[in-house]
Write a protein that holds these residues in place. Structure first.
Motif, mmCIF file in Angstrom:
data_model
loop_
_atom_site.group_PDB
_atom_site.id
_atom_site.type_symbol
_atom_site.label_atom_id
_atom_site.label_comp_id
_atom_site.label_asym_id
_atom_site.label_seq_id
_atom_site.Cartn_x
_atom_site.Cartn_y
_atom_site.Cartn_z
ATOM 1 N N LEU A 166 -54.362 19.868 -19.695
ATOM 2 C CA LEU A 166 -53.438 19.774 -18.560
ATOM 3 C C LEU A 166 -54.224 19.831 -17.248
ATOM 4 O O LEU A 166 -53.963 19.077 -16.312
ATOM 5 N N ALA A 167 -55.237 20.725 -17.204
ATOM 6 C CA ALA A 167 -56.066 20.825 -15.993
ATOM 7 C C ALA A 167 -56.896 19.555 -15.816
ATOM 8 O O ALA A 167 -57.042 19.042 -14.704
ATOM 9 N N LYS A 168 -57.411 19.050 -16.926
ATOM 10 C CA LYS A 168 -58.251 17.838 -16.865
ATOM 11 C C LYS A 168 -57.446 16.654 -16.325
ATOM 12 O O LYS A 168 -57.945 15.858 -15.531
ATOM 13 N N GLY A 169 -56.191 16.574 -16.745
ATOM 14 C CA GLY A 169 -55.325 15.499 -16.257
ATOM 15 C C GLY A 169 -55.143 15.562 -14.749
ATOM 16 O O GLY A 169 -54.814 14.562 -14.107
ATOM 17 N N LEU A 170 -55.362 16.738 -14.159
ATOM 18 C CA LEU A 170 -55.247 16.891 -12.700
ATOM 19 C C LEU A 170 -56.612 16.768 -12.018
ATOM 20 O O LEU A 170 -56.740 16.993 -10.821
ATOM 21 N N GLY A 171 -57.635 16.466 -12.817
ATOM 22 C CA GLY A 171 -58.973 16.290 -12.239
ATOM 23 C C GLY A 171 -59.784 17.575 -12.161
ATOM 24 O O GLY A 171 -60.861 17.586 -11.572
#
Ligand code: FAD
Length: 430
Positions: free
Chosen positions: A276-281
């Motif tokens: 989820l964090a990765k999807g936000l960069g």
């Protein structure tokens, strides 16, 4: 006596989510629910999402300790010194299946880097801050849940295999002492008078009176969920799959095609938070340290306090419905099936250390601790949006630090001065 557990509160289906929300918390473990309780107390309308249910992750069957004296990070030269010995014991406290090594390697390198003295000092200072805040906030959290009667000021007893092991621990007790933590070293007859039933091979122990326990982690987490639901929070069975910052909120997509827009989002999905964090960069090196235990409903012995077999990486925890034996650290990721031989190995050792223990008929469990390489959690805003706050990575200490984390998340969302320095917990620190 076996105590009946409360039933988890009913969860709404994913398609019942309204188009717009005030705050969405992703994850109904102890961290997400504590954040939800604190935000609700501040007047926010909270929705908590979980794809598995309430307390179905690491919060379900942990060791129940409020380990307020644990201010020494796992990432330390002390741990590095123990690693070779632990690795030669296939069912010992630490295991890393060879197939998972390539995935784990970047995290391990960061772990080793975090063992340098300057970082260890920073981690100790931050853990001491978190624990002081936990000590202050825990009573508020448990009062919000209405489970004050399920808190037990049991203290703990750390046991050492040998005089050499006791001496090696001396430096860590000096650090605790410098942070105002009380303890008492016990030897020989004094130790066995204080803790009857131990194998005579134990000659050294350390009693920490300020250590506390909850009656059972599942029980208190479920009751907390019931309490916030009773005050109007929505608990929904849904898996968050993507977040997108918008000018005035955050769009949240859930598995199955549903979408909702929230003013603010808290990501508290434990060991599953990273995508989820990765999807936000935000690239956050979250991994899992898997732990195992066995809960014995008829252990044949009664313990008044948690016993910590530090040389073997496991604890014995007296709960409302039995005795839980376990711990260990398996670096095998989120997907590999459990290897319950690890739980049995700890039980066999426990029988040696507590000869009267009845090891028959236990319930085995494996849980995924969410862990960052420097042994500190992430508490802070996403770089993609100030409306997304991260609260995950509490590793061995999530139950202990839930209230402190919730307090910090509430302060961040209110734009208030945080109670402690958040720099060491920043999501972009790696
Ligand atoms: C063997 C063992 C013993 C331990 N003993 C102690 C102890 O004595 N004291 C202590 O303080 N700590 C202890 N811990 C650590 C503690 O259990 C954890 O730090 C804590 O439970 C983490 O809580 P959490 O809410 O972050 O994660 P979890 O409890 O894992 O909750 C995360 C939740 O998020 C949900 N989720 C994940 N992805 C999504 C998604 N995309 N959408 C919706 N929901 C999602 C999951 O289903 C899960 O329910 C122990 C851990 C283990 C394994």
């Amino acid at each position: 006596m076996v105590t009946a557990f409360p039933s988890p509160p009913p969860l709404s289906p994913p398609d019942s989510l309204a188009e717009k929300q005030d705050v969405v918390v992703i994850g109904a473990g102890i961290i997400g629910l504590a954040c939800a309780a604190y935000l609700q107390e501040a007047g926010r309308q909270v929705v908590v999402l979980d794809d598995k249910g309430v307390a179905e992750g690491a919060s379900k069957a942990n060791a129940a300790g409020l380990a307020l004296s644990d201010i020494l990070p796992l990432a330390s030269p002390r741990t590095l010194r123990q690693v070779p010995r632990w690795f030669f014991d296939p069912l010992g406290p630490l295991s890393l299946p060879i197939g998972y090594l390539p995935r784990m390697l970047p995290w391990l390198l960061r772990f080793v880097y975090a063992c340098r003295p300057a970082q260890v000092s920073r981690s100790i200072a931050s853990l001491a801050d978190l624990m002081a805040l936990s000590r202050q906030e825990n009573p508020r959290l448990w009062a919000l849940a209405g489970v004050e009667d399920k808190l037990r000021p049991t203290g703990s007893l750390q046991l050492y295999d040998s005089r050499a092991s006791f001496r090696r621990a001396g430096a860590s007790w000096a650090v605790r002492s410098a942070h105002g933590i009380s303890f008492e070293h016990l030897q020989d007859d004094d130790l066995h008078r204080f803790q009857p039933g131990l194998s005579p091979s134990f000659r050294h122990g350390t009693h920490v009176p300020g250590w506390e326990m909850v009656s059972d982690p599942y029980e208190v987490t479920v009751v907390l969920a019931q309490a916030i639901q009773g005050r109007g929070a929505v608990l929904a069975k849904a898996k968050a799959v993507a977040l997108k910052p918008l000018p005035d909120g955050v769009r949240l997509d859930v598995e199955g095609g549903g979408t909702t827009i929230a003013e603010d989002v808290v990501i508290a999905a434990g060991a599953w938070s990273q995508p989820l964090a990765k999807g936000l960069g935000d690239r956050i090196p979250l991994e899992t340290e898997r732990g195992y235990n066995t809960t014995l409903e008829s252990p044949g012995i009664t313990l008044e306090r948690q016993l910590i077999f530090g040389d073997h990486g496991f604890v014995a925890s007296p709960l409302s419905h039995g005795l839980r034996i376990g711990g260990g650290d398996e670096l095998a990721g989120l997907e590999a099936p459990p290897n319950y031989a690890r739980a049995r190995a700890m039980l066999t050792k426990a029988k040696k250390f507590l000869p009267e223990l009845n090891t028959e008929g236990g319930f085995e469990w494996m849980g995924h601790r969410p862990s960052l390489p420097d042994s500190l959690p992430v508490v802070g805003r996403s770089k993609a949006s100030p409306r997304v706050v991260y609260a995950f990575g509490h590793a061995h200490l999530g139950l202990t630090q839930a209230a402190a984390t919730a307090c910090l998340v509430r302060e961040l969302m209110a734009g208030a001065q945080p109670s402690i320095d958040l720099a060491p917990l920043r999501p972009d620190r790696f």
